[in-house]
Design an enzyme around this catalytic site. Sequence first.
Site, PDB file in Angstrom:
ATOM      1  CE  LYS A  22      -1.606   1.625   4.066  1.00 14.33           C
ATOM      2  NZ  LYS A  22      -1.416   3.031   4.412  1.00 14.33           N
ATOM      3  CG  ASN A  23       2.294   2.750   3.586  1.00 15.64           C
ATOM      4  OD1 ASN A  23       1.128   3.043   3.341  1.00 15.64           O
ATOM      5  ND2 ASN A  23       2.752   2.562   4.811  1.00 15.64           N
ATOM      6  CB  CYS A 122      -4.947  10.346  11.774  1.00 16.34           C
ATOM      7  SG  CYS A 122      -3.288   9.710  11.782  1.00 16.34           S
ATOM      8  NE  ARG A 127       0.694  10.512  10.047  1.00 17.69           N
ATOM      9  CZ  ARG A 127       0.240   9.546   9.272  1.00 17.69           C
ATOM     10  NH1 ARG A 127      -0.910   8.971   9.532  1.00 17.69           N
ATOM     11  NH2 ARG A 127       0.935   9.128   8.247  1.00 17.69           N
ATOM     12  CG  ASP A 328       3.475   1.673   9.432  1.00 11.89           C
ATOM     13  OD1 ASP A 328       3.071   2.511  10.250  1.00 11.89           O
ATOM     14  OD2 ASP A 328       3.704   1.944   8.240  1.00 11.89           O
ATOM     15  NE  ARG A 420      -6.676   4.429   5.925  1.00 12.07           N
ATOM     16  CZ  ARG A 420      -5.726   4.661   6.832  1.00 12.07           C
ATOM     17  NH1 ARG A 420      -6.000   4.605   8.110  1.00 12.07           N
ATOM     18  NH2 ARG A 420      -4.517   4.965   6.445  1.00 12.07           N
TER      19      ARG A 420
END
Length: 439
Positions: A22-23, A122, A127, A328, A420
């Site tokens: 994803k990233n 978030c 962030r 993560d 997500r």
Amino acid sequence: MDTFVINGGRPLRGTVRINGSKNAALPLMAAALLTDHPLTLQGVPDLADTRNMSRLLKRLGIDVTHTPPEDQQPSSLNLSPHDPSPTAAPYDIVRTMRAGICVLGPMLAKRRAARVSMPGGCAIGDRPVDLHLRGLRALGAEIHLEAGDIVATTPRGGQDPLQAAHVFLGGPNGSTVLGTANVLSAATLAQGTTIIEAAACEPEIVDLANLLRAMGANITGDGSPCIIVEGVDELTGADAYPVMPDRIEAGTYVMAAAITNGEVTLENFPLDSLTAALDRLTHIGVNVEPETDTDTSPGNYPTVRVLSPRRLNPTQVTTQPHPGFPTDLQAQIMALLTLADGNAIITEKIFPDRFLHVAELLRMGANITRVGPSAMVTGTRELVGAPVMASDLRASAGLVLAGLAAQGTTTINRVYHLDRGYHKMELTLQSLGADIQRV
Ligand code: EPU
């Protein structure tokens, strides 16, 4: 709103193929804004965030065509620019996904103007994007804030292209991954040679640099803290560029195998990107062995077998920028360490407040004391199922792992966070024998 219901206590067994990252995919997709030609990416994972990025690119004049996987062929995503006039990334899409900020650098460099909503904070922290803006300003961008939007043009109100510069991207918590992606992408079309110091070294930045090179960019040093970019006048497209496998998904499934005392084979495993995580797992006693007969020539990733002992050792984990232990995977390793035989310490150095999963793990019988950016995890003999609340993507993954190991039933609310970042996680876990349902 979807919920996961997990009846824990079953060891996972079987084989899983790791999806595209994803990233890595999000900035790769945004690179379509740097060219007038089609760009095809292979293996972009089908997730809420990548779908939102597709929606955003469509609003920015790019045709997006998705071809699902077929006959051993990975999925492909064709991004064909048809209208270069839009320069505004609307709030209704950017607010759904912080990575919307990835379009800022490419759009500014190519279209000479960009308006992107300032992403909010978030659950994992504030962030900020000050380093992104500092880097783009160093390239000559004129930037101001207007009604919550970042409004940027190239020098002289958009008349001149970006100008190469010596850019420093270090911040209080290290470099910035998406900030490096933005400045690197923008510098490919700047006039002259840009030197990016304190660049992020994450493998996703190397993947982006590889794509940009395939599009004709001149980049060296990616993967190190000093990236050098010689600007070119224009970039071409690229065909069938494969997105790297997701190192966080890979690490999550290693820990899912370990926490259930299972035995799992993982294909397409980005072994070289997970050195720090595997070092900690070895310390805990989890064994991740590459199979010797897999093709590891460039572009191929090995298959590994994960074996874990019944008794887990405690360890110390400090999250750091790559090649350190990734933030993560912090929630997931915390879940694992709740069952270790002794005291473990976890220190979070990237997002010091990324601990919302602690309170939920306590509800499942974990023994965790938080002191500032650290948490002491005292291993317990067993976790017990409970209703818990997912707060962000990786915290949710940690709770799923805890639920897989716990005695009894765990219900995890708000699993849209998980969607997500993990493609149909419940189906993957079911295929490994877990008792998990989406309701
Ligand atoms: N920071 C600043 N100023 C900035 C940007 C960042 O001070 O302008 C600080 C942040 O507050 C943080 C640190 O720098 O303390 C690192 O943040 P970074 O900018 O690297 O984070 P990011 O690029 O926004 C990406 C991933 C995150 C991952 C972080 C760190 C994507 C889409 N997101 O975010 O992934 O946690 O790097 O590795 O690539 C996730 O996938 O769950 C996720 C949150």
